[in-house]
Write an enzyme that holds these catalytic residues in place. Sequence first.
Site, PDB file in Angstrom:
ATOM      1  N   CYS A 190       0.839  -1.194   0.000  1.00 51.52           N
ATOM      2  CA  CYS A 190       0.000   0.000   0.000  1.00 51.52           C
ATOM      3  C   CYS A 190       0.880   1.252   0.000  1.00 51.52           C
ATOM      4  CB  CYS A 190      -0.890  -0.028   1.241  1.00 51.52           C
ATOM      5  SG  CYS A 190      -1.654   1.531   1.658  1.00 51.52           S
ATOM      6  N   GLU A 191       0.614   2.152  -0.931  1.00 51.81           N
ATOM      7  CA  GLU A 191       1.444   3.361  -1.004  1.00 51.81           C
ATOM      8  C   GLU A 191       1.148   4.347   0.124  1.00 51.81           C
ATOM      9  OE1 GLU A 191      -0.821   6.313  -4.128  1.00 51.81           O
ATOM     10  OE2 GLU A 191       0.489   4.790  -4.966  1.00 51.81           O
ATOM     11  N   HIS A 192       0.052   4.165   0.840  1.00 52.20           N
ATOM     12  CA  HIS A 192      -0.287   5.087   1.922  1.00 52.20           C
ATOM     13  C   HIS A 192       0.402   4.737   3.237  1.00 52.20           C
ATOM     14  CE1 HIS A 192      -4.122   5.461  -0.627  1.00 52.20           C
ATOM     15  NE2 HIS A 192      -3.298   6.436  -0.942  1.00 52.20           N
ATOM     16  N   HIS A 193       0.594   3.431   3.510  1.00 51.40           N
ATOM     17  CA  HIS A 193       1.191   3.013   4.785  1.00 51.40           C
ATOM     18  C   HIS A 193       2.404   2.101   4.594  1.00 51.40           C
ATOM     19  CE1 HIS A 193      -3.084   3.877   5.759  1.00 51.40           C
ATOM     20  NE2 HIS A 193      -2.528   4.480   6.796  1.00 51.40           N
ATOM     21  N   GLN A 201      -5.108  -0.626  -4.885  1.00 51.61           N
ATOM     22  CA  GLN A 201      -5.805  -1.689  -5.602  1.00 51.61           C
ATOM     23  C   GLN A 201      -6.535  -1.174  -6.834  1.00 51.61           C
ATOM     24  OE1 GLN A 201      -7.891  -4.524  -3.139  1.00 51.61           O
ATOM     25  NE2 GLN A 201      -9.424  -4.877  -4.720  1.00 51.61           N
ATOM     26  N   HIS A 215      -6.225  -5.910   2.919  1.00 54.19           N
ATOM     27  CA  HIS A 215      -5.246  -4.848   3.167  1.00 54.19           C
ATOM     28  C   HIS A 215      -4.856  -4.816   4.639  1.00 54.19           C
ATOM     29  CE1 HIS A 215      -5.893  -2.696  -0.782  1.00 54.19           C
ATOM     30  NE2 HIS A 215      -6.856  -3.593  -0.778  1.00 54.19           N
ATOM     31  N   CYS A 271      -3.213  -2.617   6.140  1.00 58.68           N
ATOM     32  CA  CYS A 271      -3.364  -1.276   6.705  1.00 58.68           C
ATOM     33  C   CYS A 271      -4.767  -1.086   7.286  1.00 58.68           C
ATOM     34  CB  CYS A 271      -3.061  -0.198   5.668  1.00 58.68           C
ATOM     35  SG  CYS A 271      -4.101  -0.269   4.200  1.00 58.68           S
TER      36      CYS A 271
END
Length: 196
Positions: free
Chosen positions: A87-90, A128, A156, A158
């Site tokens: 995941c690019e956010h976490h 995704q 996910h 996250c």
Amino acid sequence: MPAKDYRNTSVINNRALIEGHVREILRLVGEDIDREGLLETPARVTRMYEEIFAGYEADYKDILGVTFDEKHEELVIIKDIVYYSQCEHHMAPFFGKIHIGYVPSGKIAGLSKFARLVDAVTRKLQVQERITSDLANILEEELTPHGCMVVVEGEHLCMCSRGVKKTGSQTVTSAVRGTFRTNAALRSEFLSLLKQ
């Protein structure tokens, strides 16, 4: 070179810097960086990054490789392709299965190429929704099928292991191109065959 053999050369070329940053993160979270179990962790993390971020090096045209002229113009489904991404956010893992359906317009690719393409698209920082669209767009561009449909299922970490902590929750995304957009029966056939 198959997608599974790609390595991220940016990671390889910056190995010492990345190892130093991992060591510093360990120290900043309160770890004893001289503890026996952590001595090799920066090197292990860096080697892992070479592999899990190998998608940045992938050439999609090369991965799909040689295509074959074939008069088959009926639905082809490759389902249950397992993937792992970050995941690019976490920077937390997410994983699941990808299902691809397409109606060839005279050109097909070897079945293993689809799994390699999935690896190439997912082995980078991702969301995704982008994976789903990217796969459909690449297939449309490289194979020029009458239509294609991609369904991605993901769990996910996250969302499962932090934040709302909803273990086992699934996210499902789809991308529809060409004849799949206009032909409800074809979409239904694809989705019903996924359940078998």
